[in-house]
Design a protein around this motif. Sequence first.
Motif, short mmCIF file in Angstrom:
data_model
loop_
_atom_site.label_atom_id
_atom_site.label_comp_id
_atom_site.label_asym_id
_atom_site.label_seq_id
_atom_site.Cartn_x
_atom_site.Cartn_y
_atom_site.Cartn_z
N ARG A 106 34.21 40.02 25.18
CA ARG A 106 33.39 40.64 26.23
C ARG A 106 31.99 40.04 26.22
O ARG A 106 31.32 39.97 27.24
N TYR A 107 31.52 39.70 25.03
CA TYR A 107 30.12 39.29 24.85
C TYR A 107 29.92 37.77 24.89
O TYR A 107 28.90 37.29 25.35
N TRP A 108 30.87 37.06 24.28
CA TRP A 108 30.65 35.64 23.98
C TRP A 108 31.74 34.75 24.55
O TRP A 108 32.92 35.07 24.40
N VAL A 139 33.06 51.16 25.46
CA VAL A 139 32.11 50.12 25.86
C VAL A 139 30.77 50.75 26.23
O VAL A 139 30.69 51.91 26.64
N SER A 140 29.72 49.95 26.07
CA SER A 140 28.37 50.33 26.45
C SER A 140 28.00 49.48 27.65
O SER A 140 27.92 48.26 27.55
N LEU A 141 27.81 50.13 28.81
CA LEU A 141 27.52 49.39 30.04
C LEU A 141 26.03 49.48 30.36
O LEU A 141 25.49 50.59 30.51
N ILE A 153 25.90 55.81 13.96
CA ILE A 153 25.51 55.06 12.76
C ILE A 153 25.49 53.57 13.09
O ILE A 153 26.49 53.01 13.54
N LYS A 154 24.33 52.96 12.89
CA LYS A 154 24.25 51.50 12.95
C LYS A 154 23.88 51.06 11.55
O LYS A 154 22.84 51.46 11.02
N VAL A 155 24.73 50.25 10.97
CA VAL A 155 24.55 49.91 9.56
C VAL A 155 23.22 49.19 9.34
O VAL A 155 22.53 49.43 8.35
N VAL A 208 26.10 58.99 27.98
CA VAL A 208 24.94 58.24 28.45
C VAL A 208 24.04 57.93 27.26
O VAL A 208 24.07 58.61 26.24
N ASP A 209 23.26 56.86 27.41
CA ASP A 209 22.31 56.45 26.36
C ASP A 209 20.98 56.12 27.03
O ASP A 209 20.89 55.19 27.84
N ALA A 210 19.94 56.90 26.69
CA ALA A 210 18.62 56.73 27.33
C ALA A 210 17.70 55.81 26.53
O ALA A 210 16.64 55.44 27.04
N ASN A 211 18.06 55.50 25.31
CA ASN A 211 17.17 54.71 24.45
C ASN A 211 15.72 55.20 24.53
O ASN A 211 14.79 54.42 24.76
N SER A 212 15.56 56.51 24.39
CA SER A 212 14.21 57.11 24.26
C SER A 212 13.36 57.07 25.53
O SER A 212 12.14 57.11 25.45
N MET A 266 24.87 46.44 18.24
CA MET A 266 23.62 45.78 18.63
C MET A 266 23.96 44.40 19.19
O MET A 266 23.28 43.43 18.91
N LEU A 267 25.03 44.34 20.00
CA LEU A 267 25.46 43.07 20.59
C LEU A 267 25.70 42.03 19.50
O LEU A 267 25.25 40.90 19.60
N GLU A 268 26.46 42.42 18.48
CA GLU A 268 26.70 41.53 17.36
C GLU A 268 27.67 40.40 17.70
O GLU A 268 28.58 40.58 18.51
N VAL A 306 33.42 55.36 28.09
CA VAL A 306 32.43 54.51 28.75
C VAL A 306 31.06 55.13 28.56
O VAL A 306 30.88 56.32 28.84
N LYS A 307 30.14 54.34 28.02
CA LYS A 307 28.76 54.79 27.85
C LYS A 307 27.89 54.09 28.88
O LYS A 307 27.96 52.87 29.02
N LEU A 308 27.12 54.88 29.61
CA LEU A 308 26.25 54.33 30.65
C LEU A 308 24.81 54.36 30.16
O LEU A 308 24.32 55.40 29.71
N LYS A 309 24.14 53.24 30.25
CA LYS A 309 22.71 53.21 29.94
C LYS A 309 21.97 53.87 31.10
O LYS A 309 22.26 53.58 32.27
N ILE A 310 21.05 54.77 30.77
CA ILE A 310 20.27 55.43 31.82
C ILE A 310 18.78 55.25 31.55
O ILE A 310 18.35 54.94 30.43
N LEU A 365 22.09 61.35 18.16
CA LEU A 365 20.91 60.62 17.70
C LEU A 365 21.27 59.20 17.29
O LEU A 365 22.24 58.98 16.56
N ASP A 366 20.49 58.24 17.79
CA ASP A 366 20.64 56.83 17.43
C ASP A 366 19.35 56.38 16.74
O ASP A 366 19.23 56.47 15.51
N GLU A 367 18.34 55.98 17.53
CA GLU A 367 17.09 55.44 16.99
C GLU A 367 16.46 56.31 15.91
O GLU A 367 15.89 55.79 14.93
O1 OSB Z 1 21.17 51.89 21.90
O2 OSB Z 1 23.16 51.51 21.33
C1 OSB Z 1 22.06 51.09 21.71
C2 OSB Z 1 22.33 47.31 22.29
C3 OSB Z 1 21.09 46.88 21.85
C4 OSB Z 1 20.18 47.82 21.44
C5 OSB Z 1 20.51 49.19 21.43
C6 OSB Z 1 21.76 49.61 21.84
C7 OSB Z 1 22.67 48.65 22.31
C8 OSB Z 1 23.98 49.00 22.86
C9 OSB Z 1 25.01 47.89 22.86
O3 OSB Z 1 24.24 50.06 23.38
C10 OSB Z 1 26.24 48.25 22.12
C11 OSB Z 1 27.11 47.02 21.96
O4 OSB Z 1 27.93 46.78 22.86
O5 OSB Z 1 26.98 46.30 20.96
#
Ligand code: OSB
Length: 367
Positions: free
Chosen positions: A321-323, A134-136, A261-263, A187-191, A291-293, A160-164, A237-239
């Motif tokens: 979890r999402y919907w 999960v991504s928290l 990998i995000k398709v 952890v995921d810093a999103n840049s 991406m919260l699909e 468990v992935k923590l957003k930082i 690497l993500d973005e």
């Molecule tokens: O960086 O992985 C990311 C959601 C939106 C934009 C970027 C990211 C994310 C997530 C959510 O981490 C992952 C999910 O539960 O779909």
Amino acid sequence: MRIDQAELRILKLPLKFRFETSFGAQTQRTIPLLTLRSGDLEGYSEGVMEDRPMYREETTGGSVELLNRFFLPDLLNQDFQNPEQVWQWLKPYRGNQMSKAMIEMAFWDLYARSKNVPLWELLGGVRTEIPVGVSLGVQSSVEETVRLAGTHLDQGYRRVKLKIKPGWDVNVVTGVREAFPDARLTVDANSAYTLADLGTLVALDDARLDYIEQPLAYDDLHDHVILQNLLRTPVCLDESITSPETTRKALAAQAGRVINIKVGRVGGHSEARRVHDIAQSFGVPVWCGGMLEAGIGRAHNIHLSSLPNFTKPGDTSSSSRYWAQDIINEPLEVKDGMMPVPTGPGIGVTPDWAFIDTVTEQTYLTR
Ligand code: OSB
Ligand code: MG
């Protein structure tokens, strides 16, 4: 195979939780849902772009314009034998991977349905279920994060992935690590950082993280090389990974040791598979980001995750979890940290049109 009709719907779906990352907070998603029709067959995809260009450059509004004005009208004048030809047709256009991915992915679904086989089989998948974590998002306190991490680990999630973000990093990572000494944490810093924050990033190196996801700029490789050299923890690497070419350059330069990998981010399944193969040739594991699909995008992610080099748990957790209610008729639920790969033709799930009608804000038809 000719496409007779394309239907693009814009859905608004409320999230069950507030999802905060270093670039902002979301409580709902705007989801472009694409249906391609050929004879009496249909194929489906979801767009992963967001309303504002905070993750990468693409936006929902920009994508709707591009699809309606150019891509979808042009698509109806083509005749494709297979999904690779769809990609070759889209490839000359610069960027806009998420918009291209919508067309390419809906075509894959249509194509697999026309052959009456599940998508994973055509992609070369080797798994009937996939490991997920999960991504928290950023929470109100470290205590709340520890509690939430515990609930998901108890449910069997494999990591468990923590957003930082600056000011919410070493404190929360230390708190969660102390509470769960043996958990697989990332952890995921999103840049959110630069090399000026080296002190913080080096401090995270002691937390036994599985990897640190996208610490530096969204379009950077160079500084990630410098950072990876200074850390024991793998950089993921993500973005920064937008194509097979960026993957090759990133891995040749050692900008990271794991790839998310995000398709949608790489332009569809054909490109995602090439990214997967390149990473594999470098001995670098991949995992499938989310991406919260809603259900259509989630199903696509699950099929892709069945490929052999998806060896780390992905973000494709349970739909529930999402919907409160998903847009498909079938459940996509995790048991013991494993998500079953749907077995029906195509993506193996079907849209719940009655519910989709209630969350549709706009419909565009190209014929
Ligand atoms: O960086 O992985 C990311 C959601 C939106 C934009 C970027 C990211 C994310 C997530 C959510 O981490 C992952 C999910 O539960 O779909
Ligand atoms: Mg990420």
